[in-house]
Design a protein around this motif. Structure first.
Motif, PDB file in Angstrom:
ATOM      1  N   ARG A  15      40.499 129.736  46.021  1.00 30.05           N
ATOM      2  CA  ARG A  15      40.827 129.943  47.436  1.00 30.05           C
ATOM      3  C   ARG A  15      40.881 131.398  47.883  1.00 30.05           C
ATOM      4  NH1 ARG A  15      46.097 128.583  45.229  1.00 30.05           N
ATOM      5  NH2 ARG A  15      47.379 130.467  45.296  1.00 30.05           N
ATOM      6  N   ASN A  16      41.291 132.318  46.987  1.00 28.92           N
ATOM      7  CA  ASN A  16      41.644 133.646  47.486  1.00 28.92           C
ATOM      8  C   ASN A  16      40.492 134.387  48.146  1.00 28.92           C
ATOM      9  OD1 ASN A  16      44.180 133.127  46.582  1.00 28.92           O
ATOM     10  ND2 ASN A  16      44.303 134.837  45.128  1.00 28.92           N
ATOM     11  N   ALA A  17      39.334 134.396  47.501  1.00 30.59           N
ATOM     12  CA  ALA A  17      38.201 135.121  48.085  1.00 30.59           C
ATOM     13  C   ALA A  17      37.742 134.464  49.381  1.00 30.59           C
ATOM     14  CB  ALA A  17      37.059 135.196  47.079  1.00 30.59           C
ATOM     15  N   LEU A  18      37.677 133.144  49.388  1.00 27.38           N
ATOM     16  CA  LEU A  18      37.217 132.438  50.586  1.00 27.38           C
ATOM     17  C   LEU A  18      38.163 132.686  51.760  1.00 27.38           C
ATOM     18  CD1 LEU A  18      36.032 129.035  49.090  1.00 27.38           C
ATOM     19  CD2 LEU A  18      34.613 130.946  49.859  1.00 27.38           C
ATOM     20  N   GLN A  19      39.452 132.613  51.496  1.00 31.83           N
ATOM     21  CA  GLN A  19      40.413 132.810  52.578  1.00 31.83           C
ATOM     22  C   GLN A  19      40.441 134.261  53.039  1.00 31.83           C
ATOM     23  OE1 GLN A  19      44.010 131.037  50.943  1.00 31.83           O
ATOM     24  NE2 GLN A  19      43.520 129.054  51.852  1.00 31.83           N
ATOM     25  N   ALA A  20      40.281 135.195  52.097  1.00 33.07           N
ATOM     26  CA  ALA A  20      40.277 136.604  52.480  1.00 33.07           C
ATOM     27  C   ALA A  20      39.082 136.955  53.354  1.00 33.07           C
ATOM     28  CB  ALA A  20      40.281 137.491  51.235  1.00 33.07           C
ATOM     29  N   ALA A  21      37.968 136.259  53.152  1.00 35.92           N
ATOM     30  CA  ALA A  21      36.751 136.535  53.927  1.00 35.92           C
ATOM     31  C   ALA A  21      36.679 135.730  55.213  1.00 35.92           C
ATOM     32  CB  ALA A  21      35.517 136.250  53.072  1.00 35.92           C
ATOM     33  N   SER A  22      37.617 134.824  55.415  1.00 29.07           N
ATOM     34  CA  SER A  22      37.533 133.912  56.559  1.00 29.07           C
ATOM     35  C   SER A  22      38.147 134.532  57.811  1.00 29.07           C
ATOM     36  CB  SER A  22      38.221 132.586  56.229  1.00 29.07           C
ATOM     37  OG  SER A  22      39.612 132.788  56.031  1.00 29.07           O
ATOM     38  N   GLY A  23      38.298 133.702  58.831  1.00 32.13           N
ATOM     39  CA  GLY A  23      38.776 134.189  60.129  1.00 32.13           C
ATOM     40  C   GLY A  23      37.602 134.362  61.062  1.00 32.13           C
ATOM     41  N   ASP A  24      37.531 135.506  61.722  1.00 32.13           N
ATOM     42  CA  ASP A  24      36.435 135.811  62.632  1.00 32.13           C
ATOM     43  C   ASP A  24      35.188 136.134  61.811  1.00 32.13           C
ATOM     44  OD1 ASP A  24      34.695 136.704  64.539  1.00 32.13           O
ATOM     45  OD2 ASP A  24      35.987 138.297  65.306  1.00 32.13           O
ATOM     46  N   ILE A  25      34.154 135.301  61.944  1.00 33.37           N
ATOM     47  CA  ILE A  25      32.926 135.524  61.169  1.00 33.37           C
ATOM     48  C   ILE A  25      31.786 136.046  62.045  1.00 33.37           C
ATOM     49  CG2 ILE A  25      33.526 133.891  59.362  1.00 33.37           C
ATOM     50  CD1 ILE A  25      31.680 131.847  60.726  1.00 33.37           C
ATOM     51  N   HIS A  27      30.291 136.720  66.406  1.00 33.71           N
ATOM     52  CA  HIS A  27      29.797 136.038  67.600  1.00 33.71           C
ATOM     53  C   HIS A  27      30.794 135.008  68.134  1.00 33.71           C
ATOM     54  CE1 HIS A  27      25.884 137.920  67.012  1.00 33.71           C
ATOM     55  NE2 HIS A  27      25.939 137.540  65.743  1.00 33.71           N
ATOM     56  N   GLY A  28      32.080 135.288  67.939  1.00 32.46           N
ATOM     57  CA  GLY A  28      33.117 134.408  68.434  1.00 32.46           C
ATOM     58  C   GLY A  28      33.416 133.210  67.558  1.00 32.46           C
ATOM     59  N   ASP A  29      32.652 133.013  66.479  1.00 31.18           N
ATOM     60  CA  ASP A  29      32.888 131.888  65.575  1.00 31.18           C
ATOM     61  C   ASP A  29      33.981 132.234  64.571  1.00 31.18           C
ATOM     62  OD1 ASP A  29      30.849 130.592  66.857  1.00 31.18           O
ATOM     63  OD2 ASP A  29      29.378 130.882  65.251  1.00 31.18           O
ATOM     64  N   THR A  30      34.707 131.215  64.136  1.00 30.92           N
ATOM     65  CA  THR A  30      35.753 131.400  63.134  1.00 30.92           C
ATOM     66  C   THR A  30      35.579 130.377  62.019  1.00 30.92           C
ATOM     67  OG1 THR A  30      37.289 129.939  64.304  1.00 30.92           O
ATOM     68  CG2 THR A  30      37.406 132.303  64.811  1.00 30.92           C
ATOM     69  N   LEU A  31      36.135 130.721  60.874  1.00 30.97           N
ATOM     70  CA  LEU A  31      36.100 129.834  59.711  1.00 30.97           C
ATOM     71  C   LEU A  31      37.498 129.787  59.104  1.00 30.97           C
ATOM     72  CD1 LEU A  31      34.714 128.147  57.464  1.00 30.97           C
ATOM     73  CD2 LEU A  31      34.093 130.320  56.360  1.00 30.97           C
ATOM     74  N   ARG A  32      37.988 128.585  58.857  1.00 34.40           N
ATOM     75  CA  ARG A  32      39.295 128.388  58.240  1.00 34.40           C
ATOM     76  C   ARG A  32      39.140 127.476  57.029  1.00 34.40           C
ATOM     77  NH1 ARG A  32      43.310 124.510  59.219  1.00 34.40           N
ATOM     78  NH2 ARG A  32      42.160 123.715  61.027  1.00 34.40           N
ATOM     79  N   HIS A 268      27.509 134.403  57.041  1.00 33.46           N
ATOM     80  CA  HIS A 268      28.730 134.518  56.242  1.00 33.46           C
ATOM     81  C   HIS A 268      28.500 133.981  54.834  1.00 33.46           C
ATOM     82  CE1 HIS A 268      33.057 134.663  55.513  1.00 33.46           C
ATOM     83  NE2 HIS A 268      32.961 133.444  54.994  1.00 33.46           N
ATOM     84  N   ILE A 269      27.822 132.846  54.724  1.00 38.65           N
ATOM     85  CA  ILE A 269      27.525 132.279  53.406  1.00 38.65           C
ATOM     86  C   ILE A 269      26.615 133.219  52.620  1.00 38.65           C
ATOM     87  CG2 ILE A 269      26.391 130.372  52.209  1.00 38.65           C
ATOM     88  CD1 ILE A 269      27.313 128.566  54.546  1.00 38.65           C
ATOM     89  N   ARG A 270      25.587 133.755  53.298  1.00 37.42           N
ATOM     90  CA  ARG A 270      24.706 134.719  52.617  1.00 37.42           C
ATOM     91  C   ARG A 270      25.509 135.911  52.110  1.00 37.42           C
ATOM     92  NH1 ARG A 270      20.757 133.245  56.584  1.00 37.42           N
ATOM     93  NH2 ARG A 270      21.606 134.819  58.005  1.00 37.42           N
ATOM     94  N   GLY A 271      26.483 136.344  52.897  1.00 33.29           N
ATOM     95  CA  GLY A 271      27.310 137.477  52.482  1.00 33.29           C
ATOM     96  C   GLY A 271      28.121 137.167  51.235  1.00 33.29           C
ATOM     97  N   LEU A 272      28.699 135.969  51.143  1.00 32.76           N
ATOM     98  CA  LEU A 272      29.469 135.587  49.963  1.00 32.76           C
ATOM     99  C   LEU A 272      28.592 135.543  48.712  1.00 32.76           C
ATOM    100  CD1 LEU A 272      31.627 132.683  51.447  1.00 32.76           C
ATOM    101  CD2 LEU A 272      32.459 134.952  50.776  1.00 32.76           C
ATOM    102  N   MET A 273      27.314 135.188  48.900  1.00 30.99           N
ATOM    103  CA  MET A 273      26.396 135.073  47.775  1.00 30.99           C
ATOM    104  C   MET A 273      25.633 136.361  47.491  1.00 30.99           C
ATOM    105  SD  MET A 273      26.630 132.129  46.353  1.00 30.99           S
ATOM    106  CE  MET A 273      25.168 132.313  45.334  1.00 30.99           C
TER     107      MET A 273
END
Length: 377
Positions: A15-25, A27-32, A268-273
């Motif tokens: 969870r830690n990396a995913l949650q740390a990278a989440s929030g405002d991703i 263009h106004g989109d968010t990820l939780r 965002h997914i490309r960034g994580l990978m």
């Protein structure tokens, strides 16, 4: 503006990396991100979860049910071929290959893991290189085995692989003589384990090993970089005639059918990978990266007390489980059967015969073709 919702498993590694990278991703989109227990991750029905979340962190044996229920999107419809080829080349071991079915990619290996050997440095000076070495430690009361949940069965499979089998790779699940030998090995390894160890999942076993000091070695347990320390060391799984047996695990990020991923979410997914995130952000936030460049980065390895260099050979040679509809509940039942045999509550022959029968029943299930799934999408 879109709020996307993801589900991962409830451990710092998950969870830690995913949650740390989440929030405002962007263009106004968010990820939780929400979390579920390790047991839920290993066994929750994927089709039910896919109706509630846009992103799912899953394991490759979930793919059979995910495709049979048309729960996730093929990633070649979201990312271009060059990008997928780059990830395929960069992934460590079979971590990305395990998410390929029907010539399509269904998840991205954010996290790579397989069964390796764990030991307390003060109790066991060197990791057992072979199963005979592991048995010698077991006879001294230093060994516990990972048997809870699905782990008894995947441990049996791993030992069988080291003895030359390829479970599910031809007619039936096991070669009968090899399976009996592997089950005998697992039983003997488990014979002198501390009381209560068989009831613990890998996290509980590693906690006990670290905190109580009554376990010196676990020859097969899913590697957790978070536990690698001056107290606990990880090494390649034991081998037989030079063959390492291990069942690949880890996790992949899948996009559900309910989701309409935006350009910001895909970026965002490309960034994580990305190589930069996998060698930096992910391990800095308790993750266990899926790209080989992170596993071979000396600074990443040093920070992890040699976890990556110590287990890379096992990761690269790990066995991929069958990915057929119904495999997840089959794995749970098969594991309970293995535990009964290890405990002496039933004969090895009857246990393996029932496992074979249950596996054969999976092959008789109707499974929709790729074209049929596309038509229903």
């Amino acid at each position: 503006m879109t709020e996307f919702l993801g589900l991962t498993w409830d451990h710092p590694r998950g969870r830690n990396a995913l949650q740390a990278a989440s929030g405002d991703i962007g263009h106004g989109d968010t990820l939780r991100w929400e979390v579920q227990s390790l047991e839920g991750f290993e066994s929750a029905p994927i089709d039910e979860l896919a109706t509630q979340y846009d992103l799912l962190v899953l394991d490759h044996p979930h793919l059979g049910d995910a495709l049979a229920t048309d729960s996730i999107r093929p990633l070649d419809t979201l990312f271009d071929a060059a990008q997928i080829d780059d990830w395929s080349t960069a992934a460590v071991g079979p971590s990305i290959a395990s998410y390929r079915m029907d010539d399509r990619l269904w998840a991205l290996p954010l996290d790579a893991a397989t069964q390796v050997c764990a030991r307390r440095r003060d109790l066991v000076a060197e990791a057992p290189a072979t199963w005979d070495h592991a048995l010698a430690l077991a006879e001294r009361g230093l060994v516990a085995t990972s048997l809870a949940g699905p782990h008894a069965f995947v441990s049996l499979c791993a030992i069988a692989v080291s003895f030359g089998d390829d479970p599910g790779g031809s007619d039936g699940l096991f070669a009968a003589d090899i399976a009996l030998h592997a089950l005998d090995m697992l039983t003997r390894l488990s014979a002198n384990a501390p009381a209560g160890a068989a009831d613990l999942n890998p996290i509980g076993l590693l906690d006990r090993m670290r905190d109580r000091g009554d376990i010196g070695c676990i020859p097969l347990i899913y590697g957790y970089v978070n536990y690698s320390s001056p107290v606990l060391a990880f090494a390649d799984a034991p081998s037989h005639d030079g063959v390492i047996g291990s069942t690949v695990g880890g996790t992949g990020i899948a996009v559900t059918r309910r989701s309409e991923p935006s350009p910001a979410l895909l970026a965002h997914i490309r960034g994580l990978m990305s190589d930069e995130a996998q060698r930096g952000f992910i391990p800095q936030h308790d993750g266990q990266p899926g790209l080989r460049s992170a596993w071979t980065e000396s600074a990443v390895d040093a920070a992890a007390h040699g976890f990556y260099s110590g287990t890379l050979a096992t990761m690269e040679s790990a066995w991929v489980r069958p990915r057929v509809a119904g495999y997840i509940p089959f794995q749970s039942v098969a594991s309970s059967i293995v535990r009964a045999a290890v405990a002496g509550a039933r004969t090895p022959e009857s246990a393996l015969s029932e496992i074979e029968d249950r596996f054969a029943a999976l092959a008789e299930r109707p499974f929709p073709s790729a074209s049929a799934r596309e038509e229903s999408a």
